[in-house]
Write a protein that holds these residues in place. Sequence first.
Motif, mmCIF file in Angstrom:
data_model
loop_
_atom_site.group_PDB
_atom_site.id
_atom_site.type_symbol
_atom_site.label_atom_id
_atom_site.label_comp_id
_atom_site.label_asym_id
_atom_site.label_seq_id
_atom_site.Cartn_x
_atom_site.Cartn_y
_atom_site.Cartn_z
ATOM 1 N N TYR A 73 -3.365 -0.543 -4.898
ATOM 2 C CA TYR A 73 -3.792 -1.238 -3.531
ATOM 3 C C TYR A 73 -5.372 -1.149 -3.535
ATOM 4 C CZ TYR A 73 -4.587 -2.912 1.145
ATOM 5 O OH TYR A 73 -4.912 -3.402 2.153
ATOM 6 N N ARG A 74 -5.760 0.221 -3.825
ATOM 7 C CA ARG A 74 -7.256 0.416 -3.781
ATOM 8 C C ARG A 74 -8.041 -0.342 -5.139
ATOM 9 N NH1 ARG A 74 -5.745 5.843 -2.731
ATOM 10 N NH2 ARG A 74 -6.040 6.312 -4.809
ATOM 11 N N PHE A 106 0.796 -1.157 -0.107
ATOM 12 C CA PHE A 106 0.003 -0.052 0.108
ATOM 13 C C PHE A 106 0.842 1.096 0.066
ATOM 14 C CE2 PHE A 106 -2.377 3.397 2.176
ATOM 15 C CZ PHE A 106 -3.489 3.411 1.425
ATOM 16 N N GLU A 107 1.821 1.326 0.669
ATOM 17 C CA GLU A 107 2.847 2.296 0.820
ATOM 18 C C GLU A 107 3.534 2.579 -0.527
ATOM 19 O OE1 GLU A 107 5.477 1.617 4.014
ATOM 20 O OE2 GLU A 107 4.163 2.020 5.688
ATOM 21 N N ALA A 162 -0.425 3.351 -3.533
ATOM 22 C CA ALA A 162 -1.653 3.172 -2.962
ATOM 23 C C ALA A 162 -3.022 3.029 -4.042
ATOM 24 C CB ALA A 162 -1.997 4.822 -2.384
ATOM 25 N N ASP A 163 -2.802 3.741 -5.104
ATOM 26 C CA ASP A 163 -3.802 3.467 -6.344
ATOM 27 C C ASP A 163 -4.007 1.953 -6.423
ATOM 28 O OD1 ASP A 163 -4.410 6.196 -6.266
ATOM 29 O OD2 ASP A 163 -3.024 6.493 -7.957
#
Length: 308
Positions: free
Chosen positions: A272-273, A265-266, A269-270
């Motif tokens: 991961y979403r 996620f770090e 982030a996109d």
Amino acid sequence: MSDNIFEMKTKNPVEFKKYVKLGITILALILLLVILLGSLFIVKQGEYKVVRQFGEVVRIEKDPGLYMKAPFIQSVTVMPNKKMVYDMDQQEINTLDKKRIIIDNYAVWYITDPTQLINNAKTVANAEARMGEFIFSIIRAELGSMEYEQIINDEATSRTSLNERVTDTVNELLELNNYGAQVSDVRIKRTDLPDDNEKSVYQRMISERDSKAQEYLSKGDAEKNRIIAQTDRQVTEMISTAEAEAAEIRSEGEQEAAQIYNESFEKDADFYRLYRTLQSYEKTIDGKTTIVIPHDSPYAKILLGYFE
């Protein structure tokens, strides 16, 4: 002379005397042969020859061969010089626990001194009779001090020791009475119960064996239950240990997965979403699902291909 008349001649006295002498000689030879044959006797293997004179024993020959005796005044009788088996008649005795039993035994014996046997027992049959009385008396005393269960159980009776004791005691009595005989072995062939109490004793023995069998079965069941309980406890302990180890491993895996998710996620982030949104689709949408959403919602944008 007429042909039917024979001339009678007187025999010569010399010829007559010659015939008489010949007859006397033949008779003398026959008598001498009878005397000689009456003086000889043969000793065979496995026998004594007892020479008697006027009823008294004068000598005993035991080595095989040809021997002589005084004719007419001496006689010869035969006695066995080998081991003999004396099979005694069945006798009834009482045991220590008041059971009546019938014993059947035999003895192996031999003559050691024919002179003593003749002087004191007279005959072999008399010697066997006396020996049988000794044996029965000793066996009755020995078995009378035992219970029936001990007698029929070879291990409990030490039957070999009993035979040896009986043999030794019988030999002592034979020697004490100068019977000129010795016993080499005494054996009890069998011990039977009289018909009137045989059935009751057998029933009692069967009952005792059944009781013993039940005791063994009870002990077996108790041991089986103990082993089953011990095994169940071990299985429960093993399962508990395995479940604890599995929970620990799952916890470590979840922690490691959460750490990987956080790191991912770090980094993006996109992405991961997007990944999480697709996972939610997989769980919520199937071939029969109907979804009503606004066109500007994240789901609609992704489905329509609009990505920020």
